[in-house]
Design a protein around this motif. Structure first.
Motif, short mmCIF file in Angstrom:
data_model
loop_
_atom_site.label_atom_id
_atom_site.label_comp_id
_atom_site.label_asym_id
_atom_site.label_seq_id
_atom_site.Cartn_x
_atom_site.Cartn_y
_atom_site.Cartn_z
N LEU A 94 0.84 -1.19 0.00
CA LEU A 94 0.00 0.00 0.00
C LEU A 94 0.88 1.24 0.00
N ASP A 95 0.61 2.16 -0.93
CA ASP A 95 1.50 3.31 -1.04
C ASP A 95 1.27 4.30 0.09
N LYS A 96 2.16 5.28 0.20
CA LYS A 96 2.13 6.21 1.32
C LYS A 96 0.86 7.05 1.35
N ASN A 97 0.27 7.30 0.19
CA ASN A 97 -0.96 8.09 0.14
C ASN A 97 -2.12 7.34 0.78
N ILE A 98 -2.15 6.02 0.61
CA ILE A 98 -3.19 5.22 1.26
C ILE A 98 -3.01 5.24 2.77
N HIS A 99 -1.77 5.15 3.22
CA HIS A 99 -1.51 5.25 4.66
C HIS A 99 -2.00 6.59 5.20
N SER A 100 -1.77 7.65 4.45
CA SER A 100 -2.20 8.98 4.87
C SER A 100 -3.72 9.07 4.90
N ASP A 134 -5.11 7.27 7.87
CA ASP A 134 -4.89 8.03 9.10
C ASP A 134 -5.92 9.15 9.24
N LYS A 135 -6.18 9.86 8.15
CA LYS A 135 -7.12 10.98 8.19
C LYS A 135 -8.56 10.53 8.37
N CYS A 136 -8.86 9.29 8.00
CA CYS A 136 -10.24 8.79 8.06
C CYS A 136 -10.50 7.87 9.24
N ILE A 137 -9.56 7.80 10.18
CA ILE A 137 -9.68 6.83 11.26
C ILE A 137 -10.90 7.08 12.13
N PRO A 150 -6.73 -1.36 1.31
CA PRO A 150 -6.34 -1.98 2.58
C PRO A 150 -7.43 -2.88 3.14
N LEU A 151 -7.03 -3.76 4.02
CA LEU A 151 -7.95 -4.76 4.57
C LEU A 151 -9.19 -4.12 5.20
N GLY A 152 -10.34 -4.71 4.86
CA GLY A 152 -11.57 -4.29 5.50
C GLY A 152 -12.61 -3.70 4.59
N PRO A 167 -15.34 1.41 9.93
CA PRO A 167 -14.50 2.54 9.52
C PRO A 167 -14.69 2.90 8.05
N GLY A 168 -14.39 4.15 7.73
CA GLY A 168 -14.57 4.64 6.37
C GLY A 168 -13.30 4.72 5.54
N GLY A 169 -12.14 4.57 6.18
CA GLY A 169 -10.88 4.76 5.47
C GLY A 169 -10.69 3.84 4.29
N GLN A 170 -11.08 2.57 4.44
CA GLN A 170 -10.89 1.61 3.35
C GLN A 170 -11.69 2.00 2.12
N ILE A 171 -12.89 2.55 2.34
CA ILE A 171 -13.74 2.95 1.21
C ILE A 171 -13.13 4.16 0.50
N ILE A 172 -12.63 5.12 1.28
CA ILE A 172 -11.99 6.28 0.67
C ILE A 172 -10.73 5.85 -0.08
N ALA A 173 -10.01 4.89 0.48
CA ALA A 173 -8.82 4.36 -0.20
C ALA A 173 -9.20 3.66 -1.50
N GLN A 174 -10.34 2.97 -1.52
CA GLN A 174 -10.79 2.32 -2.75
C GLN A 174 -11.05 3.38 -3.84
N TYR A 175 -11.69 4.47 -3.43
CA TYR A 175 -11.96 5.56 -4.38
C TYR A 175 -10.65 6.16 -4.89
N TYR A 176 -9.69 6.32 -3.98
CA TYR A 176 -8.36 6.79 -4.38
C TYR A 176 -7.76 5.88 -5.45
#
Length: 463
Positions: free
Chosen positions: A66-72, A75-78, A277-279, A316-325
């Motif tokens: 997972l690239d650094k943008n997904i990690h970011s 983190d922002k969507c936790i 990411p997982l989830g 959590p919503g982060g995985q969904i936002i990461a999918q859109y990314y």
């Protein structure tokens, strides 16, 4: 000059002279006193070093690169709760966009008007698809005044979630067993098992045991013929947990999705070949009418009225936002490049394993999921000096995690190994893996094993 006495147990001089590190921590009940957060973080991260290296984990289908943008983004969507669409309306809008992107990718006849939802993974998504099949079948049976107490589904060798679905929701599962030379369902075997109580047929686009695709087009055609002869209309739900993010990009000639009118719903896992990411999982229905209205709850929650269909609530919503990314970043061409590279790596490994003269390939990596599945050949001049459990264990000493397991039901005397190639793997790593396999074989030839590992000792595939 004043003298300062340092209490080595309480100061922040060094994390490894704190009480939490020079004494054993309380692992199974809460301790009385708090600890320094940085010290506890180091303790936990040290312990996690004992886990396997995810880059070398060739057993899992789940994305680990997972690239650094997904990690970011994560983190922002936790703090975002996807169930609370009134509080996080833009996250809900992004979820909605993802659904329509997938509906279009899978050739829904009206991708902007159909319906679907995100889930915690493809297992939950599969169960939601199955529930819709049951509710629609039951309503039709009630209208006709027919009994509706014995629903069944017909599957090939499916992932464990379908057995859970059948158990939890009181449905008979008619799983087509593997046979020598046939490791997936086909139309002939399907027709032997369907009847008026069949709520749906569940082909898998990427069988977990062998990575192969079941032929949805052929199965759909056979059910068309069955309906003409019997009058019984049996829908299809496609479990595309892995293949749903592979076939649309590099195997467009395969007709498996909503281009077939009989396909009413599809599930997929965003955290596998969706590169997220997982989830996160997804389920999309062909049309809104294919999701029974009684399954959708309207909930008044935190000041808003919302519709929901899931087996859980807060998530959590982060995985969904990461999918859109990922959708925006990669586009069709980016996903195509990534999945084709993975497929080519699997083909390379398959060819190299075949050259060794010891293995037979059950799946050579060419026309389904990226990876390869093999067994020890039965046509060797003499018994090999190891089994596949031994080989997996030896490879683990080099960091590789390779799934080795028996095939299900009537083929449970056949042991196979399987590797899955995911984004983040290179041709150089492929070559290193092949070299380590060859070195392991040479080691066994020089150091014969007195007692090989047995199934309960060496099997490492439990999904």
């Amino acid at each position: 000059m004043p003298l300062h006495i340092v209490d080595k147990h309480k100061s922040l001089y060094d994390n490894y002279v704190q009480s939490a590190t020079i004494e054993e921590i309380s692992k199974f009940k809460l301790a009385d006193d708090p600890n320094e957060p940085e010290t506890i973080k180091k303790l936990i991260m040290d312990e996690l070093l004992l886990d396997g290296n995810s880059k070398q984990n060739l057993a899992t289908f789940c994305q680990t690169d997972l690239d650094k943008n997904i990690h970011s983004i994560m983190d922002k969507c936790i703090d975002k709760n996807m169930i609370d669409k009134d509080e996080y309306p833009q996250s809900a809008e992004i979820e909605n966009r993802c659904l329509h992107i997938l509906a279009d990718l899978w050739n829904s006849p009206d991708s902007l008007e159909t319906i679907g939802c995100s889930t915690t993974g493809s297992s939950e998504a599969a169960m939601l698809g199955g529930l819709a099949l049951k509710w629609n079948w039951r309503e039709n049976r009630k209208k006709l005044g027919l009994p509706y107490d014995k629903p069944n589904i017909v599957t090939g060798p499916v992932q464990i979630c379908w057995h859970k679905f059948a158990l939890y929701f009181d449905i008979e599962i008619r799983e087509i067993p593997m046979e020598n030379g046939r490791y997936i369902m086909n139309s002939e075997e399907v027709l032997k098992r369907v009847d008026e109580n069949t709520i749906g047929v569940i082909p898998t686009l990427g069988v977990t045991f062998t990575l192969q695709y079941e032929n949805v087009f052929e199965i759909s055609a056979s059910l068309d013929k069955f309906e003409k002869e019997s009058g019984i209309n049996i829908p299809i739900h496609v479990d595309a947990a892995s293949g749903g993010f592979v076939a649309p990009f590099i195997q467009q000639e395969i007709i498996w999705d909503f281009r077939l009118p009989r396909v009413k719903s599809i599930n997929a896992s965003g955290h596998k070949f969706g590169l997220s990411p997982l989830g996160v999982g997804w389920v999309v229905w062909r049309e809104k009418k294919d999701l029974h209205k009684d399954l959708v709850f309207n909930v008044n929650y935190l000041g808003g009225n919302m519709s929901t269909f899931s087996l859980n609530f807060s998530r959590p919503g982060g995985q969904i936002i990461a999918q859109y990314y990922n959708f925006l970043r990669h586009g069709r061409n980016g996903y195509t490049l990534i999945q084709q590279a993975c497929l080519d790596h699997g083909i390379f490994i398959g060819k190299e394993l075949k050259k060794m003269g010891i293995f037979d390939l059950i799946y050579d990596g060419t026309d389904a999921l990226p990876g390869v599945c093999w067994t020890i050949s039965k046509n060797l001049p003499s018994e090999p000096l190891f089994n596949l459990y031994d080989l997996s264990e030896k490879l683990r000493s080099r960091g590789w995690q390779v799934a080795s397991y028996t095939l299900p039901s009537s083929m449970n005397d056949v042991v196979v190994s399987r590797v899955v190639i995911r984004h983040g793997f290179s041709r150089d790593l492929c070559s290193l893996f092949v070299k380590d396999v060859q070195n392991a074989i040479e080691y066994f030839q020089k150091h014969p094993i007195l007692r090989s590992l047995e199934k309960d000792e060496g099997e490492n595939f439990h999904h």
